[in-house]
Design a protein around this motif. Sequence first.
Motif, PDB file in Angstrom:
ATOM      1  N   GLN A   5       1.143  -0.762   0.050  1.00 43.04           N
ATOM      2  CA  GLN A   5      -0.090   0.316  -0.243  1.00 43.04           C
ATOM      3  C   GLN A   5       0.624   1.308  -0.036  1.00 43.04           C
ATOM      4  N   LEU A   6       0.381   1.658  -1.168  1.00 43.65           N
ATOM      5  CA  LEU A   6       1.393   3.601  -0.957  1.00 43.65           C
ATOM      6  C   LEU A   6       1.472   3.984  -0.016  1.00 43.65           C
ATOM      7  N   HIS A  33      -2.012   8.633   5.888  1.00 40.83           N
ATOM      8  CA  HIS A  33      -0.571   7.795   5.195  1.00 40.83           C
ATOM      9  C   HIS A  33       0.666   8.683   6.075  1.00 40.83           C
ATOM     10  N   LYS A  34       1.799   8.185   6.269  1.00 42.24           N
ATOM     11  CA  LYS A  34       2.535   8.631   6.599  1.00 42.24           C
ATOM     12  C   LYS A  34       3.222  10.169   6.040  1.00 42.24           C
ATOM     13  N   TRP A  77      -3.299   4.120  -3.486  1.00 43.37           N
ATOM     14  CA  TRP A  77      -2.713   3.845  -4.323  1.00 43.37           C
ATOM     15  C   TRP A  77      -2.293   1.738  -4.039  1.00 43.37           C
ATOM     16  N   GLN A  78      -2.314   1.611  -4.975  1.00 40.45           N
ATOM     17  CA  GLN A  78      -1.966  -0.260  -4.243  1.00 40.45           C
ATOM     18  C   GLN A  78      -0.692  -1.024  -5.738  1.00 40.45           C
ATOM     19  N   ILE A  79       0.256  -1.487  -5.346  1.00 35.49           N
ATOM     20  CA  ILE A  79       0.995  -2.314  -5.870  1.00 35.49           C
ATOM     21  C   ILE A  79       1.283  -3.432  -4.999  1.00 35.49           C
ATOM     22  N   SER A  84       1.226  -5.180 -10.915  1.00 37.68           N
ATOM     23  CA  SER A  84      -0.741  -4.409 -11.194  1.00 37.68           C
ATOM     24  C   SER A  84      -0.344  -3.157 -10.408  1.00 37.68           C
ATOM     25  N   VAL A  85      -0.709  -2.016 -10.791  1.00 36.06           N
ATOM     26  CA  VAL A  85      -1.220  -0.637 -10.086  1.00 36.06           C
ATOM     27  C   VAL A  85      -2.882  -0.743  -9.640  1.00 36.06           C
ATOM     28  N   ARG A  86      -3.305  -0.494  -8.749  1.00 33.04           N
ATOM     29  CA  ARG A  86      -4.776  -0.343  -8.151  1.00 33.04           C
ATOM     30  C   ARG A  86      -5.363   0.297  -7.782  1.00 33.04           C
ATOM     31  N   ARG A  87      -6.528   1.259  -7.864  1.00 37.93           N
ATOM     32  CA  ARG A  87      -7.468   2.924  -7.035  1.00 37.93           C
ATOM     33  C   ARG A  87      -8.813   2.116  -6.879  1.00 37.93           C
TER      34      ARG A  87
END
Length: 214
Positions: free
Chosen positions: A35-36, A42-43, A58-60, A153-156
């Motif tokens: 998880q980006l 997030h940070k 966004w998740q890779i 894969s990149v997903r959101r």
Amino acid sequence: DDLVATPRNPFNDALEKAPGTIDHANVGSLIFVYQLPFGAGHKLNIDSKIASSVISHWQISGLATYQSGAPLVIAGTCTSGGILGTCYPNYNPNFSGPIWINGDFGSGGKTVTSTQYLDKTAFVDPPAYTVGNIARSAPMGLYAPHNADLDISVRREFHIREQVRLAFQADAFNINNAVHFGAPGLNIDSANFGTVTTMANQPRKLQFSARVSF
């Protein structure tokens, strides 16, 4: 070892001792999901609602695989009959050089060419009604080239309304567009013996998809 349905000589089982034809000494795979760390919650947050909405959530993920090559099975022209089964070439008793010529599969560049990698004079066809003495597979330690792959894969997921969500995903197969050779020609009586005419993998492919859930 494989179980051999038709040994070449039923009185000499030692001829059949060889690695199984589907033997791959090294096989590995790695699956990862990350998880980006950008955006709200997030940070690495940005003090801008617009920027945050663009880069958040966004998740890779990906799959990396590696597989060493299978044993090569050398073929030729031979005649067997009676109780004799499948036949193979003989080792050439007069051959003293290395089996590899022009380097190995790994030094052949990025395309399939007419480069010959194996020296066919290492083997000879057996006399009629003999079955040959080379190992059934991997004679002289010959294995096909290895194969490897990296898919990303990149997903959101976007929340459109309370019960409506839009998921967007971009996939890249063989993302680094690596080239891996297939097995070379293996018949010593063929003009393409020792040359690579096929690829073991596909070129890079991109895929985009969207899904609405409600």
